[in-house]
Motif scaffolding. Structure first.
Motif, short mmCIF file in Angstrom:
data_model
loop_
_atom_site.label_atom_id
_atom_site.label_comp_id
_atom_site.label_asym_id
_atom_site.label_seq_id
_atom_site.Cartn_x
_atom_site.Cartn_y
_atom_site.Cartn_z
N ASN A 72 8.41 -6.27 5.06
CA ASN A 72 8.46 -5.96 3.63
C ASN A 72 7.59 -6.92 2.83
N LEU A 73 6.85 -6.37 1.89
CA LEU A 73 6.16 -7.17 0.88
C LEU A 73 7.05 -7.12 -0.35
N VAL A 74 7.36 -8.29 -0.90
CA VAL A 74 8.34 -8.36 -1.99
C VAL A 74 7.82 -9.30 -3.08
N ILE A 75 7.98 -8.88 -4.32
CA ILE A 75 7.65 -9.74 -5.47
C ILE A 75 8.78 -9.58 -6.49
N TRP A 76 9.18 -10.71 -7.09
CA TRP A 76 10.18 -10.67 -8.16
C TRP A 76 9.93 -11.81 -9.13
N LEU A 89 12.58 -6.97 -9.15
CA LEU A 89 12.11 -6.98 -7.77
C LEU A 89 11.40 -5.67 -7.42
N MET A 90 10.25 -5.81 -6.74
CA MET A 90 9.55 -4.67 -6.15
C MET A 90 9.39 -4.98 -4.66
N ARG A 91 9.63 -3.95 -3.83
CA ARG A 91 9.53 -4.10 -2.37
C ARG A 91 8.83 -2.88 -1.82
N ASP A 92 7.95 -3.11 -0.85
CA ASP A 92 7.31 -2.01 -0.15
C ASP A 92 7.27 -2.36 1.33
N LEU A 119 0.73 -4.66 -2.00
CA LEU A 119 1.77 -4.29 -2.95
C LEU A 119 1.25 -4.65 -4.33
N ALA A 120 1.17 -3.67 -5.21
CA ALA A 120 0.74 -3.91 -6.59
C ALA A 120 1.99 -4.01 -7.46
#
Length: 187
Positions: A72-76, A89-92, A119-120
């Motif tokens: 998973n690519l995750v940004i928060w 949080l966004m996860r792809d 992941l954008a």
């Protein structure tokens, strides 16, 4: 390209001829399979744009290899206390997702050697946000996790004696998850 360069499966998975067959559960091996880069693109107005890109730079095959693991690519966004701000949080997933009965493939975003996935991130900036946190999570047993959850949901009444065993297996699959890479970006 690895075979053409004389690099064989055993060179990585069985170092020095030892029968370790390292793979997705080995934290160090996974970290050597990819590179990651997080970048802040924009903080204009009340929006935050960023990217998290991973590239298969160390696996001579698709990363991750088969249908069980998920990367998973995750940004928060984080507040001043370093806590995740709910709703940011966004996860792809980089994975191959198939139906539990293996009759349907939903998607396959696994990476061939030198291939990248990005992941954008584009979200409103929360008033308490002071940083972005980017991470690459590895869920080695995600295919099993899905299967165990379905068995518990659908089969517990039919096979009540096996419920504790399936629950233990589910707990074990969840415990195998780890963060392979992370970076904090101050805003």
């Amino acid at each position: 390209k690895y075979a053409a360069e004389g690099i064989h499966c055993q060179d990585c998975h069985m170092p020095e001829g030892r029968h370790l067959f390292k793979g997705i559960h080995d934290h160090d091996m996974v970290r050597e399979a990819f590179s990651a880069e997080a970048a802040l693109a924009s903080t204009e107005g009340n929006r935050i744009s960023a990217t998290l890109k991973i590239t298969n730079t160390g696996a001579g095959h698709r990363f991750p290899t088969y249908v069980t693991p998920q990367v998973n690519l995750v940004i928060w966004q984080e507040n001043a206390a370093g806590e995740e701000i709910e709703g940011t949080l966004m996860r792809d997933a980089v994975a191959r997702k198939i139906s539990p009965n293996v009759s349907t493939e939903y998607f396959d975003t696994r990476l061939m050697p030198d291939e990248s996935y990005t992941l954008a991130y584009d979200q409103e900036r929360h008033p308490d946000s002071v940083a972005l946190q980017a991470a690459v999570e590895v869920w080695p047993d995600e295919g099993y996790t899905i299967f165990y959850r379905l068995r518990i949901k659908n089969g517990a009444k039919q096979h009540p004696n096996t419920l504790p065993i399936i629950q233990e297996a589910l707990d074990h699959s969840l415990a195998s998850r780890f963060t392979a890479w992370e970076e904090r970006i101050e805003l």
